[in-house]
Design a protein around this motif. Structure first.
Motif, PDB file in Angstrom:
ATOM      1  N   LYS A  84     -18.026 -42.173 153.199  1.00 18.21           N
ATOM      2  CA  LYS A  84     -18.186 -43.261 152.217  1.00 18.21           C
ATOM      3  C   LYS A  84     -16.867 -44.031 152.046  1.00 18.21           C
ATOM      4  O   LYS A  84     -16.677 -44.758 151.072  1.00 18.21           O
ATOM      5  CB  LYS A  84     -18.609 -42.685 150.861  1.00 18.21           C
ATOM      6  N   GLU A  85     -15.917 -43.794 152.961  1.00 18.52           N
ATOM      7  CA  GLU A  85     -14.607 -44.448 152.943  1.00 18.52           C
ATOM      8  C   GLU A  85     -13.733 -44.054 151.766  1.00 18.52           C
ATOM      9  O   GLU A  85     -12.862 -44.822 151.345  1.00 18.52           O
ATOM     10  CB  GLU A  85     -14.751 -45.974 153.022  1.00 18.52           C
ATOM     11  N   VAL A  86     -13.957 -42.868 151.199  1.00 14.88           N
ATOM     12  CA  VAL A  86     -13.063 -42.371 150.149  1.00 14.88           C
ATOM     13  C   VAL A  86     -12.041 -41.436 150.789  1.00 14.88           C
ATOM     14  O   VAL A  86     -12.400 -40.407 151.346  1.00 14.88           O
ATOM     15  CB  VAL A  86     -13.847 -41.595 149.058  1.00 14.88           C
ATOM     16  N   PRO A  87     -10.747 -41.822 150.763  1.00 15.67           N
ATOM     17  CA  PRO A  87      -9.733 -40.963 151.372  1.00 15.67           C
ATOM     18  C   PRO A  87      -9.546 -39.673 150.558  1.00 15.67           C
ATOM     19  O   PRO A  87      -9.796 -39.660 149.349  1.00 15.67           O
ATOM     20  CB  PRO A  87      -8.467 -41.817 151.330  1.00 15.67           C
ATOM     21  N   ILE A  88      -9.083 -38.622 151.229  1.00 15.68           N
ATOM     22  CA  ILE A  88      -8.962 -37.318 150.567  1.00 15.68           C
ATOM     23  C   ILE A  88      -7.970 -37.376 149.408  1.00 15.68           C
ATOM     24  O   ILE A  88      -8.143 -36.698 148.409  1.00 15.68           O
ATOM     25  CB  ILE A  88      -8.574 -36.231 151.603  1.00 15.68           C
ATOM     26  N   ARG A  89      -6.946 -38.240 149.505  1.00 20.43           N
ATOM     27  CA  ARG A  89      -5.963 -38.299 148.420  1.00 20.43           C
ATOM     28  C   ARG A  89      -6.572 -38.714 147.091  1.00 20.43           C
ATOM     29  O   ARG A  89      -6.001 -38.465 146.040  1.00 20.43           O
ATOM     30  CB  ARG A  89      -4.801 -39.229 148.799  1.00 20.43           C
ATOM     31  N   GLU A  90      -7.742 -39.350 147.122  1.00 17.67           N
ATOM     32  CA  GLU A  90      -8.356 -39.806 145.875  1.00 17.67           C
ATOM     33  C   GLU A  90      -9.302 -38.788 145.249  1.00 17.67           C
ATOM     34  O   GLU A  90      -9.831 -39.005 144.169  1.00 17.67           O
ATOM     35  CB  GLU A  90      -9.120 -41.116 146.119  1.00 17.67           C
ATOM     36  N   LEU A  91      -9.542 -37.670 145.947  1.00 13.60           N
ATOM     37  CA  LEU A  91     -10.503 -36.687 145.431  1.00 13.60           C
ATOM     38  C   LEU A  91      -9.839 -35.734 144.441  1.00 13.60           C
ATOM     39  O   LEU A  91      -8.668 -35.413 144.575  1.00 13.60           O
ATOM     40  CB  LEU A  91     -11.100 -35.887 146.584  1.00 13.60           C
ATOM     41  N   ALA A 123      -4.614 -43.863 143.001  1.00 11.70           N
ATOM     42  CA  ALA A 123      -3.825 -42.644 142.979  1.00 11.70           C
ATOM     43  C   ALA A 123      -3.121 -42.514 144.324  1.00 11.70           C
ATOM     44  O   ALA A 123      -3.752 -42.635 145.370  1.00 11.70           O
ATOM     45  CB  ALA A 123      -4.739 -41.444 142.767  1.00 11.70           C
ATOM     46  N   LYS A 124      -1.833 -42.299 144.298  1.00 11.43           N
ATOM     47  CA  LYS A 124      -1.054 -42.041 145.518  1.00 11.43           C
ATOM     48  C   LYS A 124      -1.137 -43.145 146.564  1.00 11.43           C
ATOM     49  O   LYS A 124      -0.991 -42.882 147.760  1.00 11.43           O
ATOM     50  CB  LYS A 124      -1.472 -40.708 146.150  1.00 11.43           C
ATOM     51  N   SER A 125      -1.438 -44.376 146.154  1.00  7.10           N
ATOM     52  CA  SER A 125      -1.293 -45.442 147.133  1.00  7.10           C
ATOM     53  C   SER A 125      -0.978 -46.776 146.455  1.00  7.10           C
ATOM     54  O   SER A 125      -1.378 -47.010 145.319  1.00  7.10           O
ATOM     55  CB  SER A 125      -2.513 -45.521 148.060  1.00  7.10           C
ATOM     56  N   GLY A 126      -0.211 -47.604 147.147  1.00  6.79           N
ATOM     57  CA  GLY A 126       0.216 -48.871 146.571  1.00  6.79           C
ATOM     58  C   GLY A 126       0.624 -49.850 147.656  1.00  6.79           C
ATOM     59  O   GLY A 126       0.687 -49.497 148.839  1.00  6.79           O
ATOM     60  N   VAL A 127       0.879 -51.101 147.246  1.00 11.47           N
ATOM     61  CA  VAL A 127       1.220 -52.164 148.188  1.00 11.47           C
ATOM     62  C   VAL A 127       2.564 -52.775 147.814  1.00 11.47           C
ATOM     63  O   VAL A 127       2.862 -52.955 146.635  1.00 11.47           O
ATOM     64  CB  VAL A 127       0.161 -53.299 148.156  1.00 11.47           C
ATOM     65  N   LYS A 141      -2.461 -37.817 152.528  1.00 10.14           N
ATOM     66  CA  LYS A 141      -1.051 -38.146 152.281  1.00 10.14           C
ATOM     67  C   LYS A 141      -0.921 -39.411 151.453  1.00 10.14           C
ATOM     68  O   LYS A 141      -1.712 -40.340 151.621  1.00 10.14           O
ATOM     69  CB  LYS A 141      -0.327 -38.362 153.624  1.00 10.14           C
ATOM     70  N   PRO A 142       0.099 -39.484 150.579  1.00 10.16           N
ATOM     71  CA  PRO A 142       0.352 -40.737 149.874  1.00 10.16           C
ATOM     72  C   PRO A 142       0.534 -41.870 150.892  1.00 10.16           C
ATOM     73  O   PRO A 142       1.087 -41.642 151.971  1.00 10.16           O
ATOM     74  CB  PRO A 142       1.662 -40.474 149.136  1.00 10.16           C
ATOM     75  N   LEU A 143       0.053 -43.054 150.547  1.00 13.10           N
ATOM     76  CA  LEU A 143       0.090 -44.187 151.487  1.00 13.10           C
ATOM     77  C   LEU A 143       0.713 -45.415 150.815  1.00 13.10           C
ATOM     78  O   LEU A 143       0.244 -45.865 149.775  1.00 13.10           O
ATOM     79  CB  LEU A 143      -1.329 -44.530 151.939  1.00 13.10           C
ATOM     80  N   LEU A 144       1.777 -45.914 151.430  1.00 15.24           N
ATOM     81  CA  LEU A 144       2.381 -47.152 150.949  1.00 15.24           C
ATOM     82  C   LEU A 144       2.088 -48.244 151.972  1.00 15.24           C
ATOM     83  O   LEU A 144       2.472 -48.119 153.141  1.00 15.24           O
ATOM     84  CB  LEU A 144       3.893 -46.972 150.769  1.00 15.24           C
ATOM     85  N   ILE A 145       1.377 -49.279 151.544  1.00 14.13           N
ATOM     86  CA  ILE A 145       1.053 -50.383 152.442  1.00 14.13           C
ATOM     87  C   ILE A 145       2.189 -51.404 152.355  1.00 14.13           C
ATOM     88  O   ILE A 145       2.464 -51.946 151.288  1.00 14.13           O
ATOM     89  CB  ILE A 145      -0.295 -51.021 152.057  1.00 14.13           C
TER      90      ILE A 145
END
Ligand SMILES: Nc1nc2c(ncn2[C@@H]2O[C@H](COP(=O)(O)OP(=O)(O)OP(=O)(O)O)[C@@H](O)[C@H]2O)c(=O)[nH]1
Ligand SMILES: [Mg+2]
Length: 363
Positions: free
Chosen positions: A173-180, A229-233, A199-203
């Motif tokens: 469903k396109e939900v990455p594991i970091r968001e669970l 959660a754990k991701s940003g741009v 893993k945390p993801l920085l775009i």
């Protein structure tokens, strides 16, 4: 072990350029072998501490970056990031996804047009497919083991099977594991797999110089879609920042002012990746050295000591702790001692951001 951050991104998005900017390196952007480089973690409190304590040496914490090799065919065709390449990143602590926004007539975009959101989705898809592949292979093996397994084996395999099945359904469903939301046991079970979407993801949106005036609004706009959660741009001018690392610091300041950049892009990237990773700094002042260390929020004094030396963890007696702010008020450690502001803490003390610590131990 310092924190390691892996750099991914579509072909020719500026990964090596961003890597060179971050590590002040000169890696050849045409080379297909991965590059590894080190950057000092910017920590303004370190300089202030050095100014009042006058140590012989001042040592920054370090972070290392891995730039995967140039263009290989991925599961999405030759425009994407290959699965083999991605598996080189399994033991990194976080990922940076470099997305192209700069225009450059002489370097055509692999898709024929610029589209930041499309490219973010493409990289996310690659990470997802990589994790789904690992889960699929593991589930097959669990199924085989379950046939003819004893009751006790069944009991340990069944929860893992259920967890992996859930992760797979979420990924589909396109939900990455970091968001669970996972409990401590589940987190421990999946830690072994080193899933990339956990893993945390920085775009890092790699903009051209001419886009600098719109950088802040573009960043806000993208964060409204992708900040989780754990991701940003973050927007970052890779080429300019790389050139700036080759100048001395006075010249750099001048250039930044001219371009209207208030804070160094490099510092912002490291700071943001630290926030996403939940990292904090503590300081040590022993042996005439003021040193900064990076640890995960919630780390105990015992584990923090182990970060410095395994002997310190094994022979841990106690920690003498003062907060950075208290030490600033006192001016030096002797004065802090007199005022009774040095606390004695035990193994289970949770280290706070900015703590200045002396570990007492015997070996
Ligand atoms: N104009 C402009 N060109 C840039 C910018 N960033 C990178 N480039 C150019 O784009 C090309 C690709 O940059 P690289 O850093 O090699 O990209 P890469 O993602 O490492 O490429 P591969 O490893 O081959 O996939 C180079 O020619 C860079 O000089 C930028 O901000 N502005
Ligand atoms: Mg490259």
């Amino acid at each position: 072990m310092s924190i390691n951050i892996g750099i991914i991104g579509l072909v020719q998005s500026g990964k090596t350029t961003v890597f060179n900017a971050l590590t002040r390196g000169k890696a050849d952007s045409r080379s297909s072998t991965p590059h590894i480089g080190i950057a000092k973690v910017p920590e303004p409190r370190l300089k202030v501490l050095a100014d009042i304590l006058h140590p012989k040496r001042v040592v920054s914490a370090e972070v290392s970056y891995t730039d995967i090799g140039a263009s290989v065919k991925g599961s999405g065709g030759d425009r994407a990031i290959g699965g083999q390449i991605l598996s080189q990143l399994s033991d990194t602590d976080a990922l940076i996804d470099v997305v192209r926004a700069f225009t450059n007539e002489s370097i055509p975009h692999i898709e024929g047009s610029l589209d930041v959101e499309r490219d973010i989705a493409a990289a996310n898809l690659e990470l997802t497919l990589h994790d789904v592949g690992i889960i699929g292979r593991r589930l097959e093996r669990i199924e085989t083991s379950l046939k003819g397994a004893k009751a006790s084996e069944r009991q340990s395999l069944q929860p893992e099977k259920e967890l992996l099945t859930r992760l797979k359904a979420e990924l589909e469903k396109e939900v990455p594991i970091r968001e669970l939301k996972l409990n401590a046991d589940q987190t421990k079970t999946i830690a072994n797999y080193q899933f990339l979407t956990a893993k945390p993801l920085l775009i890092v949106v790699n903009i051209g110089e001419e886009q600098i005036p719109q950088a802040a609004s573009l960043e806000a706009e993208l964060n409204s879609h992708y900040s989780r959660a754990k991701s940003g741009v973050i927007t970052f001018c890779g080429e300019l920042e790389m050139e700036l690392t080759q100048l001395d610091s006075d010249a750099t300041e001048g250039f930044r002012a001219e371009f209207g950049i208030t804070e160094s892009g490099l510092d912002r990237i490291i700071k943001l990746s630290y926030e996403l990773l939940g990292l904090i700094s503590f300081f040590t002042t022993a042996s005439d050295e003021v040193k900064a260390w990076s640890i995960q929020k919630g780390t105990t004094a015992l584990k923090a000591a182990g970060k410095i030396h395994s002997d310190m963890e094994r022979g841990f007696i106690r920690a003498e702790v003062i907060s950075y702010d208290d030490l600033m008020k006192c001016g030096n450690l002797a004065e802090a001692h007199k005022k009774g502001l040095l606390r004695l803490e035990g193994k289970s003390y949770i280290v706070q951001d900015g703590d200045v610590i002396t570990f007492l131990f015997n070996v």
